[in-house]
Design an enzyme around this catalytic site. Structure first.
Site, PDB file in Angstrom:
ATOM      1  N   ARG A 285       6.540  69.365  82.003  1.00 35.88           N
ATOM      2  CA  ARG A 285       5.562  68.473  82.633  1.00 35.88           C
ATOM      3  C   ARG A 285       4.626  69.240  83.556  1.00 35.88           C
ATOM      4  O   ARG A 285       3.416  68.957  83.595  1.00 35.88           O
ATOM      5  CB  ARG A 285       6.282  67.375  83.412  1.00 35.88           C
ATOM      6  CG  ARG A 285       5.351  66.484  84.234  1.00 35.88           C
ATOM      7  CD  ARG A 285       6.124  65.376  84.912  1.00 35.88           C
ATOM      8  NE  ARG A 285       5.295  64.665  85.856  1.00 35.88           N
ATOM      9  CZ  ARG A 285       5.217  64.931  87.162  1.00 35.88           C
ATOM     10  NH1 ARG A 285       5.947  65.917  87.672  1.00 35.88           N
ATOM     11  NH2 ARG A 285       4.443  64.231  87.961  1.00 35.88           N
ATOM     12  N   SER A 300       3.100  61.416  84.356  1.00 34.99           N
ATOM     13  CA  SER A 300       4.394  61.304  85.041  1.00 34.99           C
ATOM     14  C   SER A 300       5.516  61.575  84.034  1.00 34.99           C
ATOM     15  O   SER A 300       5.274  61.912  82.872  1.00 34.99           O
ATOM     16  CB  SER A 300       4.542  59.922  85.667  1.00 34.99           C
ATOM     17  OG  SER A 300       4.570  58.921  84.659  1.00 34.99           O
ATOM     18  N   ASP A 343       6.939  47.442  90.789  1.00 33.33           N
ATOM     19  CA  ASP A 343       7.041  46.755  92.073  1.00 33.33           C
ATOM     20  C   ASP A 343       5.638  46.603  92.649  1.00 33.33           C
ATOM     21  O   ASP A 343       4.988  47.592  92.979  1.00 33.33           O
ATOM     22  CB  ASP A 343       7.933  47.558  93.026  1.00 33.33           C
ATOM     23  CG  ASP A 343       8.057  46.889  94.388  1.00 33.33           C
ATOM     24  OD1 ASP A 343       8.137  45.649  94.426  1.00 33.33           O
ATOM     25  OD2 ASP A 343       8.070  47.602  95.407  1.00 33.33           O
ATOM     26  N   GLN A 372      -0.722  50.272  85.405  1.00 33.83           N
ATOM     27  CA  GLN A 372      -0.449  50.437  86.827  1.00 33.83           C
ATOM     28  C   GLN A 372      -1.655  50.058  87.674  1.00 33.83           C
ATOM     29  O   GLN A 372      -1.507  49.469  88.742  1.00 33.83           O
ATOM     30  CB  GLN A 372      -0.013  51.878  87.103  1.00 33.83           C
ATOM     31  CG  GLN A 372       1.377  52.202  86.571  1.00 33.83           C
ATOM     32  CD  GLN A 372       1.685  53.690  86.560  1.00 33.83           C
ATOM     33  OE1 GLN A 372       0.794  54.513  86.753  1.00 33.83           O
ATOM     34  NE2 GLN A 372       2.939  54.035  86.318  1.00 33.83           N
ATOM     35  N   SER A 393      13.494  50.570  83.678  1.00 35.19           N
ATOM     36  CA  SER A 393      13.179  50.305  85.078  1.00 35.19           C
ATOM     37  C   SER A 393      13.411  51.579  85.878  1.00 35.19           C
ATOM     38  O   SER A 393      14.531  52.072  85.952  1.00 35.19           O
ATOM     39  CB  SER A 393      14.062  49.175  85.633  1.00 35.19           C
ATOM     40  OG  SER A 393      13.823  48.969  87.010  1.00 35.19           O
ATOM     41  N   ASN A 394      12.329  52.114  86.447  1.00 34.30           N
ATOM     42  CA  ASN A 394      12.428  53.378  87.181  1.00 34.30           C
ATOM     43  C   ASN A 394      12.679  53.095  88.656  1.00 34.30           C
ATOM     44  O   ASN A 394      11.781  53.182  89.494  1.00 34.30           O
ATOM     45  CB  ASN A 394      11.146  54.187  86.995  1.00 34.30           C
ATOM     46  CG  ASN A 394      11.286  55.601  87.518  1.00 34.30           C
ATOM     47  OD1 ASN A 394      12.375  56.030  87.887  1.00 34.30           O
ATOM     48  ND2 ASN A 394      10.190  56.332  87.544  1.00 34.30           N
ATOM     49  N   GLY A 418      17.457  56.533  87.758  1.00 36.85           N
ATOM     50  CA  GLY A 418      17.595  56.914  89.155  1.00 36.85           C
ATOM     51  C   GLY A 418      16.634  58.023  89.532  1.00 36.85           C
ATOM     52  O   GLY A 418      15.839  58.505  88.713  1.00 36.85           O
ATOM     53  N   HIS A 446      26.386  42.349  75.054  1.00 39.14           N
ATOM     54  CA  HIS A 446      27.659  42.680  74.404  1.00 39.14           C
ATOM     55  C   HIS A 446      27.995  41.718  73.264  1.00 39.14           C
ATOM     56  O   HIS A 446      29.002  41.922  72.567  1.00 39.14           O
ATOM     57  CB  HIS A 446      28.795  42.658  75.438  1.00 39.14           C
ATOM     58  CG  HIS A 446      29.869  43.663  75.165  1.00 39.14           C
ATOM     59  ND1 HIS A 446      29.900  44.443  74.030  1.00 39.14           N
ATOM     60  CD2 HIS A 446      30.971  44.029  75.871  1.00 39.14           C
ATOM     61  CE1 HIS A 446      30.942  45.235  74.046  1.00 39.14           C
ATOM     62  NE2 HIS A 446      31.627  45.007  75.153  1.00 39.14           N
ATOM     63  N   ASP A 450      27.898  46.860  70.687  1.00 43.31           N
ATOM     64  CA  ASP A 450      29.176  47.354  71.189  1.00 43.31           C
ATOM     65  C   ASP A 450      28.956  48.605  72.034  1.00 43.31           C
ATOM     66  O   ASP A 450      27.883  49.215  72.021  1.00 43.31           O
ATOM     67  CB  ASP A 450      30.133  47.655  70.031  1.00 43.31           C
ATOM     68  CG  ASP A 450      29.526  48.608  69.016  1.00 43.31           C
ATOM     69  OD1 ASP A 450      29.308  49.780  69.374  1.00 43.31           O
ATOM     70  OD2 ASP A 450      29.245  48.175  67.881  1.00 43.31           O
TER      71      ASP A 450
END
Length: 476
Positions: A285, A300, A343, A372, A393-394, A418, A446, A450
């Site tokens: 990157r 990014s 967010d 964004q 989801s970052n 994360g 589920h 599986d």
């Protein structure tokens, strides 16, 4: 004489109060004329109540966020009247008449209902527009009538039925050439567009439509290289303590979250976590960032995460599917419309990048920049927020290493990323080195997925990111 004065005067009440006690039979005729006056003539024009037509997606009410006109202003067809906020998107309502605004039926932050009047417009009666009596008495606009609504970022004219047909087939209206009046998109245009496609996978948006955001290298100071030593800066807001409870209605995106998460509670979630060594991807990157900046695009890590997920979904299509309410049928989605949780000041929103399976990493970066920018301004349209098939989801951009993401129905899987940390790890020779480590947390439905399938998908996604050069073998 009385009859002549009634027809030429703009106020029936004045004439009626003056003569009703003298001419009883005429007064009965005047009352009939009074009804016709209200529906066919007001001073020199005709008053039409412009209603909020069907926005689609089952939306029945919206919040008026901004008026672009005021009483007494002149408007033309397709001029912006107001901006409304539903629980899914912001929509700009445009006029369907040429005339003068006589009344606004709502104030800012009021709740407007579909089928109810937004404004009263005085139009020229000589133009042959249907009288107000017809407009007031008819039910809300049917799906076959023309809608005059413009979703921000996509200025297109189409009926709700046409919009629904395009959405069901994952077609962007901006890609379709309209053959109707004022380039209006007709049902035949959508069908002709589908007929030209080769196969189930639809192409992405033409590159000519993608406008990179302006470069801000001159105005925005460079971020510090050592992010590990950044100290969070508290937001300086005056603290107001009133000592009283405060009750507010649940509106906008928060209302959509309540509905979606309530439906998600019915899904049995299976969780799976792992860590990814992004050392090689971080180096790649850094090499590609200057090239992307020359094209006016911020690169990014997310475009790589999204593309790797799409490559994994090709091998495990059950993760890019949906289950019907009765749990009887599974629909495998042809398009990889991967959502990205954002967010914003309006709350949590999840726009999605369409047709990732045929997009390059750079294409994804351009689209993310657009989403964004619109998300920060609160201008994302319905087409950007609907049709998702898989979500990432970052959460690491805010903080934290692990999460327990909640599936967004009707999707069947979601991943939470994360923060990237520099941690000690051992190489093949047993030597300690600095590694760029990121943790990922998956949740899957589920009922149809599986644990082994989720783990294999995660391992494949992990291999693409830990060895980004291997992605070249599968890129199309």
């Amino acid at each position: 004489v009385c009859f002549h004065r009634v027809r030429s005067c703009s106020s029936i009440r004045f004439i009626k109060s003056k003569y009703v006690c003298v001419f009883d039979k005429s007064a009965l005729k005047f009352s009939h004329q009074q009804r016709l006056f209200r529906t066919s003539a007001v001073s020199c024009g005709q008053i039409v109540q412009f209603k909020l037509s069907d926005i689609g997606e089952g939306i029945t009410e919206v919040t008026v966020k901004e008026w672009y006109i005021k009483e007494g202003d002149s408007v033309s067809q397709f001029d912006s009247i107001c901006e409304v906020q539903s629980d899914k998107a912001s929509v700009t309502i445009t006029s369907r008449y040429d005339g003068v605004i006589r009344k606004l039926h709502y104030s800012i932050d009021d709740i407007a209902f579909v089928g109810k009047p937004l404004v009263d417009i005085e139009i020229d009666a000589s133009k042959g527009v249907a009288p107000e009596e017809d407009v007031v008495e008819t039910p809300p606009m049917s799906h076959e009538e023309h809608t005059h609504q413009e979703i921000k970022g996509h200025k297109t004219l189409a009926t709700p039925a046409v919009r629904r047909l395009a959405m069901e087939n994952n077609i962007k209206l901006s890609e379709v050439v309209g053959t109707g009046k004022d380039n209006r998109i007709l049902k035949e245009d959508i069908l002709n567009y589908l007929a030209k496609q080769t196969g189930a996978i639809l192409p992405p948006s033409p590159k000519a439509e993608i406008v990179p955001p302006p470069r801000k290298t001159e105005t925005v100071p460079a971020a510090p290289k050592d992010k590990a030593h950044k100290i969070p800066i508290p937001v300086s807001r005056p603290i107001a303590f009133s000592g009283k409870d405060k009750t507010e209605p649940v509106t906008g995106f928060q209302k959509a979250m309540v509905k979606t998460m309530s439906a998600a509670l019915k899904i049995p979630h299976f969780g799976y976590c792992d860590e990814i060594d992004l050392t090689q991807l971080v180096q790649l990157r850094e090499e590609l960032k200057p090239l992307a900046e020359l094209r006016g695009v911020k690169l990014s890590f997310m475009p790589f995460f999204i593309k790797a997920a799409s490559l994994g979904l090709l091998q495990y299509p059950i993760l890019n599917a949906s289950l019907d309410e009765n749990c009887q049928n599974v629909t495998y989605k042809a398009s990889h419309n991967i959502g990205v949780a954002m967010d914003t000041e309006q709350g949590l929103i999840v726009p999605n990048v369409k047709n990732v399976q045929v997009c390059s990493v750079f294409d994804i970066a351009v689209e993310l920049n657009r989403l964004q920018s619109l998300g920060s301004a609160g201008q994302l349209g319905t087409s950007d927020l609907t049709g998702g098939t898989f979500t990432l989801s970052n959460i690491g951009t805010i903080g934290g290493t692990y999460a327990k993401p909640v599936i967004l129905p009707p999707e069947v899987a979601i991943g939470a990323l994360g923060k990237i940390q520099v941690l000690p790890r051992f190489n093949g020779k047993g030597e300690v080195f600095k590694a760029q480590i990121m943790n990922v947390s998956w949740s899957a439905d589920h009922r149809i997925i599986d644990g082994a399938t989720m783990a294999r998908f995660s391992n494949l996604w992990k291999s693409y990111l830990e060895n980004p050069a291997s992605m070249l073998l599968d890129l199309k």
